[in-house]
Design an enzyme around this catalytic site. Structure first.
Site, PDB file in Angstrom:
ATOM      1  N   GLU A  35       0.700  -1.129   0.014  1.00 22.54           N
ATOM      2  CA  GLU A  35      -0.010  -0.079  -0.074  1.00 22.54           C
ATOM      3  C   GLU A  35       0.860   1.439   0.199  1.00 22.54           C
ATOM      4  O   GLU A  35       1.865   1.461   0.894  1.00 22.54           O
ATOM      5  CB  GLU A  35      -0.911  -0.104   1.401  1.00 22.54           C
ATOM      6  CG  GLU A  35      -2.350   0.540   1.104  1.00 22.54           C
ATOM      7  CD  GLU A  35      -3.070  -0.416   0.128  1.00 22.54           C
ATOM      8  OE1 GLU A  35      -3.049  -0.116  -1.002  1.00 22.54           O
ATOM      9  OE2 GLU A  35      -3.659  -1.603   0.547  1.00 22.54           O
ATOM     10  N   ASP A  38       3.161   1.973  -4.855  1.00 28.06           N
ATOM     11  CA  ASP A  38       3.101   2.207  -6.364  1.00 28.06           C
ATOM     12  C   ASP A  38       3.731   3.294  -7.013  1.00 28.06           C
ATOM     13  O   ASP A  38       4.733   3.390  -7.903  1.00 28.06           O
ATOM     14  CB  ASP A  38       1.788   1.839  -7.016  1.00 28.06           C
ATOM     15  CG  ASP A  38       0.801   2.662  -6.780  1.00 28.06           C
ATOM     16  OD1 ASP A  38       0.698   3.336  -5.797  1.00 28.06           O
ATOM     17  OD2 ASP A  38      -0.449   2.670  -7.229  1.00 28.06           O
ATOM     18  N   SER A  69     -24.985   5.910 -17.499  1.00 19.57           N
ATOM     19  CA  SER A  69     -24.407   4.755 -16.477  1.00 19.57           C
ATOM     20  C   SER A  69     -25.767   4.834 -15.499  1.00 19.57           C
ATOM     21  O   SER A  69     -26.670   5.433 -15.251  1.00 19.57           O
ATOM     22  CB  SER A  69     -23.309   5.175 -15.560  1.00 19.57           C
ATOM     23  OG  SER A  69     -23.741   6.188 -14.787  1.00 19.57           O
ATOM     24  N   GLY A 131     -16.318   3.857  -3.452  1.00 23.62           N
ATOM     25  CA  GLY A 131     -15.800   4.634  -2.299  1.00 23.62           C
ATOM     26  C   GLY A 131     -15.481   3.755  -1.230  1.00 23.62           C
ATOM     27  O   GLY A 131     -15.051   4.018  -0.212  1.00 23.62           O
ATOM     28  N   ALA A 132     -15.476   2.418  -1.681  1.00 21.22           N
ATOM     29  CA  ALA A 132     -15.001   1.380  -0.451  1.00 21.22           C
ATOM     30  C   ALA A 132     -13.534   1.106  -0.738  1.00 21.22           C
ATOM     31  O   ALA A 132     -13.034   0.499   0.140  1.00 21.22           O
ATOM     32  CB  ALA A 132     -15.626   0.338  -0.777  1.00 21.22           C
ATOM     33  N   SER A 135     -11.497   0.323  -5.983  1.00 19.09           N
ATOM     34  CA  SER A 135     -11.243   0.746  -7.266  1.00 19.09           C
ATOM     35  C   SER A 135     -12.469   0.501  -8.236  1.00 19.09           C
ATOM     36  O   SER A 135     -12.338   0.191  -9.524  1.00 19.09           O
ATOM     37  CB  SER A 135      -9.948   0.026  -7.951  1.00 19.09           C
ATOM     38  OG  SER A 135      -8.875   0.633  -7.478  1.00 19.09           O
ATOM     39  N   GLU A 169      -7.383   9.096 -14.894  1.00 16.86           N
ATOM     40  CA  GLU A 169      -7.516   9.398 -13.323  1.00 16.86           C
ATOM     41  C   GLU A 169      -6.504  10.579 -12.962  1.00 16.86           C
ATOM     42  O   GLU A 169      -7.013  11.431 -12.120  1.00 16.86           O
ATOM     43  CB  GLU A 169      -6.972   8.118 -12.635  1.00 16.86           C
ATOM     44  CG  GLU A 169      -7.325   8.378 -11.110  1.00 16.86           C
ATOM     45  CD  GLU A 169      -8.144   7.267 -10.695  1.00 16.86           C
ATOM     46  OE1 GLU A 169      -8.745   6.327 -11.294  1.00 16.86           O
ATOM     47  OE2 GLU A 169      -8.544   7.423  -9.613  1.00 16.86           O
ATOM     48  N   ASP A 181      -4.115   0.186  -9.357  1.00 13.89           N
ATOM     49  CA  ASP A 181      -5.302  -0.474  -9.667  1.00 13.89           C
ATOM     50  C   ASP A 181      -5.690  -0.815 -11.177  1.00 13.89           C
ATOM     51  O   ASP A 181      -6.310  -1.796 -11.283  1.00 13.89           O
ATOM     52  CB  ASP A 181      -6.250   0.742  -9.405  1.00 13.89           C
ATOM     53  CG  ASP A 181      -6.085   1.381  -7.886  1.00 13.89           C
ATOM     54  OD1 ASP A 181      -5.480   0.479  -6.800  1.00 13.89           O
ATOM     55  OD2 ASP A 181      -6.404   2.154  -7.570  1.00 13.89           O
ATOM     56  N   TYR A 233      -4.326  12.034   0.261  1.00  6.79           N
ATOM     57  CA  TYR A 233      -3.486  10.979  -0.616  1.00  6.79           C
ATOM     58  C   TYR A 233      -2.112  11.897  -1.203  1.00  6.79           C
ATOM     59  O   TYR A 233      -1.220  11.567  -1.230  1.00  6.79           O
ATOM     60  CB  TYR A 233      -4.317  10.357  -1.653  1.00  6.79           C
ATOM     61  CG  TYR A 233      -3.729   9.463  -2.559  1.00  6.79           C
ATOM     62  CD1 TYR A 233      -3.581   8.154  -2.311  1.00  6.79           C
ATOM     63  CD2 TYR A 233      -2.878  10.098  -3.609  1.00  6.79           C
ATOM     64  CE1 TYR A 233      -3.180   7.091  -3.186  1.00  6.79           C
ATOM     65  CE2 TYR A 233      -2.503   9.068  -4.376  1.00  6.79           C
ATOM     66  CZ  TYR A 233      -2.404   7.626  -4.129  1.00  6.79           C
ATOM     67  OH  TYR A 233      -1.942   6.936  -5.171  1.00  6.79           O
TER      68      TYR A 233
END
Ligand code: GLA
Length: 391
Positions: A35, A38, A69, A131-132, A135, A169, A181, A233
């Protein structure tokens, strides 16, 4: 899975009044370990999960992109000539950002000539929780990347598609994330994790062997906020870059355990702890890969838990809810547990004997109720196949 595919096809028909040319899908991912390594050129060991985003897609005879969507009540329409990252907003920045990124010269001479491709209609549906920290964004990006690669006949390989997803992203969405991801979502295999060296971008599957060992991996989605475009982040990433700069090395990948005493002398206390997490986490990924092949998944529990403690204490990206999920899982028979993904909310994973599954649910529900936290969503995940055409 069948349901979302049927739903996506039916919704496409209703909305666009014709059949899609095909369905493509991309999975979410769980990071087993590795974690915040990357973007430090380090090692990661994620796997694609059996929760996917489906893209129903058909080519148009003009130059218009339309995307809708099952998760946002909005049809977004754009001329390919106006496709620029600044023009993209909200959820549609993920799919349309990929369309834009596929034309970037950075992908090499094989980047798409967006001046020569037709418009497309896209309908997306997903059962990856948003949001969990699983990804859901990479699932969208990779489903769309494989779909456009096919319908636009680009012939890009999976490494290039992963980079396109990351570019979308970083540039269209504005989240400064690494390549883990998208790599997991594109390179996933049934029953295996993806061991990725984020410097060389070489990857290989590593068998998990969970079923043979009678173990399962459970996700505990704490349903607490998790947004990678937010400051936390970015701050962590900046600390890692500062550490590497101060130490005069290209990235924290170039620092090893032996270098930590020197790093402690030259870095401020917080920056040192951030660096120590990355260095020890890289070591833990390599140890996990070795243990999985030599001894099987029953041997990796303590390393998973050590990763959590390092993320909690050194990197400081855990939350009280994630800590409670981890400690409760460990208290009721889990071999190991840790938060997964970027942190600041999201999900934890627990590795435990299949037979302890229901015990864990009861214990977690009880502990969360006692603390006045909202009930988490608890479900088992299996390592699954990467993004692909789904008929
Ligand atoms: C998010 C990012 C990844 C990675 C993880 C932390 O999932 O998208 O690139 O940095 O956080 O390991």
């Amino acid at each position: 899975m069948t349901d979302i595919r049927d739903d996506a096809r039916a919704a496409f028909r209703d909305l666009f009044d014709r059949e899609p040319d095909g369905l493509w899908s991309g999975p979410g991912r769980v990071n087993l370990i590795g974690e915040h390594t990357d973007y430090n050129d380090g090692f990661v060991l994620p796997f694609a999960i059996d929760r996917r985003t489906v893209a129903a897609v058909a080519v148009r005879d003009d130059r218009i992109l339309r995307v809708a969507s099952g998760f946002a009540d909005e049809l977004v329409e754009l001329d390919l000539a106006n496709l620029a990252p600044e023009a993209l907003r909200g959820w549609s920045a993920y799919p349309l950002g990929v369309a834009w990124a596929l034309g970037e010269s950075e992908l090499g001479e094989r980047g798409a000539d967006l001046g020569a491709v037709p418009g497309v209609d896209i309908f997306l549906d997903s059962d990856v929780p948003v949001g969990a920290g699983l990804s859901s964004s990479a699932a969208i990006e990779c489903a769309v990347a494989v779909a456009l690669n096919d319908v636009w006949q680009l012939g890009l390989n999976r490494k290039a598609l992963a980079r396109a997803g990351q570019l979308a992203e970083n540039t269209a969405v504005g989240a400064p994330t690494g390549i883990m991801d998208q790599t997991a979502s594109l390179f996933g295999e049934e029953g295996a994790a993806v061991f990725l060296d984020c410097r060389s971008l070489e990857s290989r599957p590593v068998r998990l062997g969970l079923a043979d060992a009678g173990l399962s991996l459970i996700v505990i989605d704490t349903a607490t906020a998790h947004n990678l475009a937010d400051g936390g982040y970015r701050d962590r990433r900046a600390s890692c870059e500062l550490a590497a700069r101060t130490l005069g090395i290209p990235s924290l990948r170039d620092l090893d355990l032996d270098g930590l005493p020197h790093a402690k002398e030259v870095l401020d206390e917080v920056t040192f702890r951030r660096a120590r997490h990355v260095v020890t986490e890289n070591r833990r990924v390599l140890d996990t890969v070795r243990l999985l092949s030599q001894e099987g998944p029953g041997a990796i529990g303590d390393i998973l838990t050590a990763s959590h403690r390092s993320l909690r204490d050194d990197f400081e990206v855990s939350t009280p809810e994630l800590d409670l999920a981890v400690e409760t899982a460990l208290g009721c028979g889990a071999l190991g547990a840790r938060m997964t993904g970027g942190g600041f909310g999201g999900a934890a994973i627990a590795l435990l004997p299949e037979t302890e599954d229901s015990l864990l649910r009861v214990a977690i529900d009880g502990a969360f109720a006692e603390h006045g936290y909202s009930q988490p969503d608890i479900f088992r995940v299996n390592a699954s196949v990467g993004a692909r055409r789904d008929t």
